[in-house]
Design an enzyme around this catalytic site. Sequence first.
Site, PDB file in Angstrom:
ATOM      1  N   LEU A 101       7.004  53.004  65.950  1.00 52.47           N
ATOM      2  CA  LEU A 101       6.103  54.019  65.416  1.00 52.47           C
ATOM      3  C   LEU A 101       5.039  54.323  66.463  1.00 52.47           C
ATOM      4  O   LEU A 101       4.609  53.415  67.182  1.00 52.47           O
ATOM      5  CB  LEU A 101       5.427  53.528  64.128  1.00 52.47           C
ATOM      6  CG  LEU A 101       6.344  53.209  62.936  1.00 52.47           C
ATOM      7  CD1 LEU A 101       5.545  52.591  61.801  1.00 52.47           C
ATOM      8  CD2 LEU A 101       7.060  54.468  62.457  1.00 52.47           C
ATOM      9  N   ASP A 102       4.608  55.589  66.518  1.00 53.39           N
ATOM     10  CA  ASP A 102       3.579  55.936  67.502  1.00 53.39           C
ATOM     11  C   ASP A 102       2.222  55.433  67.033  1.00 53.39           C
ATOM     12  O   ASP A 102       2.052  54.935  65.917  1.00 53.39           O
ATOM     13  CB  ASP A 102       3.563  57.434  67.785  1.00 53.39           C
ATOM     14  CG  ASP A 102       3.265  58.265  66.547  1.00 53.39           C
ATOM     15  OD1 ASP A 102       2.289  57.956  65.852  1.00 53.39           O
ATOM     16  OD2 ASP A 102       4.000  59.230  66.274  1.00 53.39           O
ATOM     17  N   ILE A 103       1.232  55.567  67.889  1.00 55.95           N
ATOM     18  CA  ILE A 103      -0.076  54.958  67.646  1.00 55.95           C
ATOM     19  C   ILE A 103      -0.770  55.556  66.436  1.00 55.95           C
ATOM     20  O   ILE A 103      -1.561  54.876  65.756  1.00 55.95           O
ATOM     21  CB  ILE A 103      -0.952  55.098  68.912  1.00 55.95           C
ATOM     22  CG1 ILE A 103      -2.241  54.267  68.778  1.00 55.95           C
ATOM     23  CG2 ILE A 103      -1.271  56.557  69.187  1.00 55.95           C
ATOM     24  CD1 ILE A 103      -3.050  54.201  70.043  1.00 55.95           C
ATOM     25  N   ASN A 104      -0.500  56.815  66.085  1.00 53.81           N
ATOM     26  CA  ASN A 104      -1.160  57.475  64.966  1.00 53.81           C
ATOM     27  C   ASN A 104      -0.367  57.399  63.671  1.00 53.81           C
ATOM     28  O   ASN A 104      -0.766  58.008  62.674  1.00 53.81           O
ATOM     29  CB  ASN A 104      -1.432  58.952  65.302  1.00 53.81           C
ATOM     30  CG  ASN A 104      -2.397  59.109  66.452  1.00 53.81           C
ATOM     31  OD1 ASN A 104      -3.360  58.359  66.563  1.00 53.81           O
ATOM     32  ND2 ASN A 104      -2.148  60.081  67.317  1.00 53.81           N
ATOM     33  N   THR A 105       0.754  56.685  63.657  1.00 55.26           N
ATOM     34  CA  THR A 105       1.593  56.553  62.474  1.00 55.26           C
ATOM     35  C   THR A 105       1.479  55.137  61.937  1.00 55.26           C
ATOM     36  O   THR A 105       1.504  54.169  62.702  1.00 55.26           O
ATOM     37  CB  THR A 105       3.059  56.868  62.807  1.00 55.26           C
ATOM     38  OG1 THR A 105       3.148  58.177  63.362  1.00 55.26           O
ATOM     39  CG2 THR A 105       3.926  56.813  61.556  1.00 55.26           C
TER      40      THR A 105
END
Length: 405
Positions: free
Chosen positions: A107-111
Amino acid sequence: MSEKLHKVLAAIGIGSRRSMEEYISAGRVSVDGKIAKLGDRVEGTEVIRVDGQIIHTSSSPKTICRVLMYNKPEGQMCTRSDPEGRPTVFDRLPVVSNGRWLYIGRLDINTSGLLLFTTDGELANRLMHPSHAIERVYAVRVFGGVTADQIRQLQTGVELEDGPAHFDSVEYVGGEGINQWYNVVLKEGRKREVRRLWEALGFKVSRLKRIRYANVELDRLPVGGWRELNLAEVNALREVAGMKPETETVVEEKELTVRQAFVKNRQVRRAVQNFNNQNRQQKRGSAGASAGGSHQKKSSFPRDGGRSASGDTFESRLYRVASENRSAKSSSGRSRSLSDNKYAPFNDEKKSGRDHGAHSGKGRDFSKTGERGFGRERFSRDRNFGKSGVRHEQSGRRHGSRHED
């Protein structure tokens, strides 16, 4: 039955298949003392080394398939180490004695949301590969009103930079005002695919959270907490991936009551809070130490080479003054009576005068009468005295005329 070397290394948990191919191409892997090449196969009885360290032999113990679910908060990186020092998803995970944790679908940093980890490289590869069409369910909050035609377009297909993509289903959940929540289902895991699909139609994704991967649901796991799946849950996940069931586990088979589950979740939340508080304190301490070090470097006090005109250092002058104060205190019982102390922040002659009433006027002459009340009375009567006493006489005439009338 022989298997390819990079698949064996990935199944042990050294890394992904792609990274293992890079290891082999770089000459970092050897089999029975010989440098391995891409495409080499092994039977399972060989001695395999990575960077000179023995990784697998015929007598190596069997790696138990372990699966762990983690509720990832926003702001964490899906990497083992970040060059910028940002927190990673591996910071709070338990240590594995044999192998290491591999994440399943990053998952990306904002998810935020559900992130699975396993020690079985084959299971991780099957659950991530698009050919197995494993479902991922996300909760998405978008800004703006979505029409039925746009939902239909998201399900039929949208052209992206790396090819067409679509959601298998889009379900409206609810929302307030202009922010609307939807649950979307994907069967592949391209980079930022959910956000890019919505942005292709002009919508901005303000929140994104994964709530299910395959048959594992996030449920009520606290943010920042983790839980290891039991044997039944692991085998259900392996069945979805088309693998044989596991026979061993390190998790106690115990069914919790509603109360026990509530207490356990509360303990997890407290552990996460303590971990976060500890990290904040460490960051503040390191920042304070660095600031203190810089302040010490900028200090204007001559610590080593700074000498006065007489040739003594700053420390020696302080030590001499302190010694004089101590000697004076021991002789007279007072530490503030040094008239020859030029470093003292007061005038000793004026202080001596104040103590005996000679400097501050007649009203403070308590030593003659010994009555503090009498001194206050005289002080209140004489506090308006000038040098010539004129003001006192005028005040007396005013009061006298007032009484005479």
